[in-house]
Design a protein around this motif. Structure first.
Motif, short mmCIF file in Angstrom:
data_model
loop_
_atom_site.label_atom_id
_atom_site.label_comp_id
_atom_site.label_asym_id
_atom_site.label_seq_id
_atom_site.Cartn_x
_atom_site.Cartn_y
_atom_site.Cartn_z
N ALA A 96 45.06 48.00 43.60
CA ALA A 96 45.07 46.53 44.57
C ALA A 96 46.55 45.76 43.80
O ALA A 96 46.87 44.70 43.79
CB ALA A 96 44.01 46.37 44.08
N ARG A 97 46.07 45.88 41.63
CA ARG A 97 46.91 45.49 41.17
C ARG A 97 48.06 45.46 40.85
O ARG A 97 48.89 44.80 41.09
CB ARG A 97 46.14 46.55 39.70
CG ARG A 97 45.03 44.94 39.13
CD ARG A 97 44.57 45.47 38.26
NE ARG A 97 45.31 46.00 36.48
CZ ARG A 97 45.22 46.42 35.36
NH1 ARG A 97 44.45 47.56 35.33
NH2 ARG A 97 46.31 46.11 34.71
N LEU B 15 49.68 46.52 43.84
CA LEU B 15 50.72 45.73 44.56
C LEU B 15 49.86 44.63 44.79
O LEU B 15 50.35 43.49 45.56
CB LEU B 15 49.66 46.34 46.17
CG LEU B 15 50.04 47.79 46.73
CD1 LEU B 15 48.64 47.98 48.01
CD2 LEU B 15 51.36 48.07 46.61
N GLU B 16 49.44 43.83 43.04
CA GLU B 16 49.15 42.22 43.18
C GLU B 16 49.07 41.86 43.77
O GLU B 16 49.32 40.69 44.76
CB GLU B 16 51.09 41.25 43.20
CG GLU B 16 51.74 42.03 41.72
CD GLU B 16 53.59 41.54 42.26
OE1 GLU B 16 53.23 39.89 41.64
OE2 GLU B 16 53.88 41.77 42.23
N VAL B 17 47.49 41.90 44.52
CA VAL B 17 46.94 41.54 45.73
C VAL B 17 45.78 40.45 44.29
O VAL B 17 45.51 41.32 43.25
CB VAL B 17 45.86 42.85 45.83
CG1 VAL B 17 44.81 42.05 46.83
CG2 VAL B 17 46.50 43.59 46.82
N ARG C 127 41.09 38.28 47.44
CA ARG C 127 41.64 39.06 48.50
C ARG C 127 41.17 40.69 48.10
O ARG C 127 41.08 41.83 49.49
CB ARG C 127 43.28 39.45 49.04
CG ARG C 127 43.60 40.05 49.46
CD ARG C 127 44.87 39.98 50.60
NE ARG C 127 45.62 41.27 51.55
CZ ARG C 127 46.24 41.84 51.18
NH1 ARG C 127 47.14 41.52 50.68
NH2 ARG C 127 46.75 42.80 52.61
N ARG C 128 41.54 40.82 46.92
CA ARG C 128 41.01 41.73 46.32
C ARG C 128 39.67 42.37 46.38
O ARG C 128 38.91 43.65 46.52
CB ARG C 128 41.27 42.16 44.70
CG ARG C 128 41.35 43.59 44.04
CD ARG C 128 40.50 43.62 42.74
NE ARG C 128 42.19 42.99 41.69
CZ ARG C 128 42.33 42.30 40.43
NH1 ARG C 128 41.47 42.90 40.03
NH2 ARG C 128 43.16 42.27 40.13
#
Lengths: 279, 308
Positions: free
Chosen positions: A184-185, A187-189, A193-194
């Motif tokens: 997630a990190r 993918l810049e979530v 949303r994470r």
């Protein structure tokens, strides 16, 4: 020919039930006339004295009474004589409401505890002290402050079911695999949303396990709570029938408490299976 | 001046050690790569390879120094730098398509569902997983899982692809096939790739530049080995190339002995100007002088039986 394990287990279960009912029946039936007494005196004394019949009802008595209840589950003849369906509905309603409030409180709070080591450490002493308190110990305090016995019962359900959910949510959230967080990190979530797309699904099996433990405890506690607060509910029904010395009804209530408890557990077990993912 | 697409400038990583001191994994670490290059870091466990990669990915922060990618200092993670994790790190509750689509929809937040799906499908097809879109990771073999990981990383069309020993958990056959795929994809797309590996042959097959790291703690980048093998190399014929053994021996020698003794032997090592070597060339020129010019094509490309 070998039968499936399930089928053989069912046969053994039925056999055990038959043996149990048989012993119960034999142990509680009358042993014939025990003493000569005048018919008027015998009528006064009842079967217990004349036939040696046990005061404990046999399975046939319980079965007959249960059938009566099942035919009319929702009758209402006033405060002390309501159908079993109504009593169970009251209890399930209280459990449902207290449990729902506990879910609303425990899951977001558990998320915070799981995600923040600071909050986790800060809240830990409170949780450690509050968790082992018997939920019924809160009852006088609840009655005094809330001044409503029905809401007090709901509060007791809330307080007893909040802990397993809180701790399991915190544990599940804190234990989400680092690599999934890293995905997630990279993918810049964003944080929100994470939380919903990675942490919640990853922790869901643990959270649902906590919820399943909680519903079990809540159902255990409601009977005791309703015995204290009185008025309605299956717990009150048990106590009321004890005061009426109707052991038959007490046994029926015990049976139904067990069945409803099993049903609640099965529902949560199904939800748990729905969110469990194989790895 | 060479094109420094990736430039790691003087980074250090220190951890608080036992008894109040600090353990330095590496310090004053410099490394640069050009656009479209495939770089491989080789070194023993504990030399800080993974830390370098994590810093490059933004998952870890250097104690000192900076990393510049495409002219900008990096700050945290970015969709420009995709990571392929050693443990594939697929989300097990999502399908193959779901995992790739998650990355796609993270990069292009405004895309509608159909567009995300079509884009994800393209990359699933690229890694050869057509037909398995709706399977969950638990239904896939190790190699297929890693393919999904590659598809996920490629689907966001990153500037750099970072791979942390991506094939080390796979069996030899699967590893070989995946190496072929990665090489094909990287050549086709001109993808800049930074990879960590233990496997010398993997590095020789895939990399343009191989970065040799000494043992930690206090690891340094000892030298940069330029791969002398031609761009269009095949995994099967690799070992037939005349430079192959010179290259391989050079790396193996380094890993076996020089990685331990480097710090003691080389006292004037300048971490900003790490020597670049090209094994195979000088030896061959001495040994067979003019013959080098005849080897415009590489003998391994033809079958042994038909080479005469």
């Amino acid at each position: 020919m070998t039968l499936s394990l399930r089928f053989r287990a069912a046969i053994v279960s039925l056999a055990l039930l038959g043996v149990f009912l048989g012993i119960w029946h034999l142990a509680t039936r009358g042993g014939g006339a025990t003493a000569n007494m005048s018919p008027e005196y015998a009528r006064l004394m009842g079967l217990t004295a004349t036939q040696g019949k046990s005061a404990m009802p046999g399975p046939l008595d319980v079965g007959a009474k249960l059938w009566e209840h099942l035919k009319r589950p929702f009758y209402d003849n006033g405060p002390n004589d309501k159908g079993l369906g109504i009593q169970l509905a009251y209890s399930i309603g209280r459990v449902g409401l207290g449990y729902l409030i506990a879910v609303i409180v425990a899951i977001p709070l558990g998320f915070m505890i799981g995600m923040s080591p600071l909050i986790s450490k800060a809240l830990d002493p409170f949780i450690q002290v509050l968790k082992p308190i018997s939920p019924l110990a809160w009852m006088p305090l609840a009655l005094y402050t809330i001044k409503d016995s029905s809401i007090s019962a709901i509060f007791v359900i809330f307080i007893c079911s909040v802990w397993p959910m809180l701790l399991n949510t915190a544990f599940g959230v804190a234990g989400v695999r680092k690599e999934w967080i890293n995905v997630a990190r990279t993918l810049e979530v964003g944080t929100v949303r994470r939380a919903f797309t990675v942490i919640l699904p990853a922790a869901a099996p643990t959270i649902l396990t906590g919820m399943r433990i909680s519903i079990g405890i809540a159902w255990l506690v409601i009977v005791a709570a309703e015995m204290l607060v009185g008025g309605t509910g299956i717990g009150y029904f048990v106590w009321n029938e004890w005061n009426n010395l109707s052991i038959t009804n007490v046994i029926i209530a015990i049976l139904l408490i067990g069945l409803v408890g099993m049903l609640l557990d099965q529902v949560l077990a199904r939800f748990t299976r729905m969110v469990t993912f194989p790895e | 001046m060479t094109d420094k697409f990736i430039s790691i400038e003087g980074i250090a990583r220190r951890y608080p050690g036992a008894g109040g001191g600090t353990t330095t994994v590496f310090e004053d670490f410099w490394l640069s790569m050009a656009r479209g290059e495939f770089g491989c870091v080789i070194g023993h466990s504990g030399c800080g390879k993974t830390t370098v990669l994590n810093i490059l990915a933004g998952l870890d922060e250097p104690s000192e120094g900076t990393v510049i990618v495409d002219g900008q200092g990096i700050e945290g993670t970015s969709l420009d730098r995709a990571v392929i994790f050693q443990s594939h790190a697929l989300l097990p509750w999502r399908t193959v398509l779901g995992n790739v689509a998650y990355a796609v929809s993270s990069k292009w937040r405004k895309w509608d569902r159909a567009r995300v799906k079509a884009h994800a499908q393209r990359f699933i097809d690229l890694v050869g997983l057509t037909g398995s879109e709706h399977k969950h990771p638990s239904e896939l073999s190790g190699g297929m899982k890693q393919r999904v990981g590659i598809a996920r990383a490629l689907s966001i069309t990153p500037k750099i692809m970072l791979m942390d020993e991506p094939f080390s958990a796979l069996d030899a056959l699967t590893r070989g096939t995946l190496q072929d795929e990665v090489r094909r994809i990287c050549l086709e797309t001109g993808q800049t790739t930074f990879m960590i590996t233990h496997d010398v042959d993997e590095a020789i097959f895939l990399a343009d530049k191989i970065f040799l790291m000494t043992n930690g703690p206090g690891a340094v980048l000892a030298e940069i080995v330029e791969n002398p093998l031609p761009k269009e190399r095949g995994r099967i014929d690799l070992h037939r190339h005349p430079y192959y053994y010179a290259l391989r021996n050079h790396i193996v020698d380094f890993l076996v002995s020089r990685s331990k003794s480097f710090a003691a032997e080389v006292t004037d090592h300048d971490p900003r100007h790490v020597p670049t070597v090209r094994p195979g060339l000088p030896d061959l020129m001495i040994a067979s002088g003019t013959e080098l010019h005849h080897q415009t094509s590489w003998p391994g490309l033809s079958r042994p039986s038909t080479s005469h």
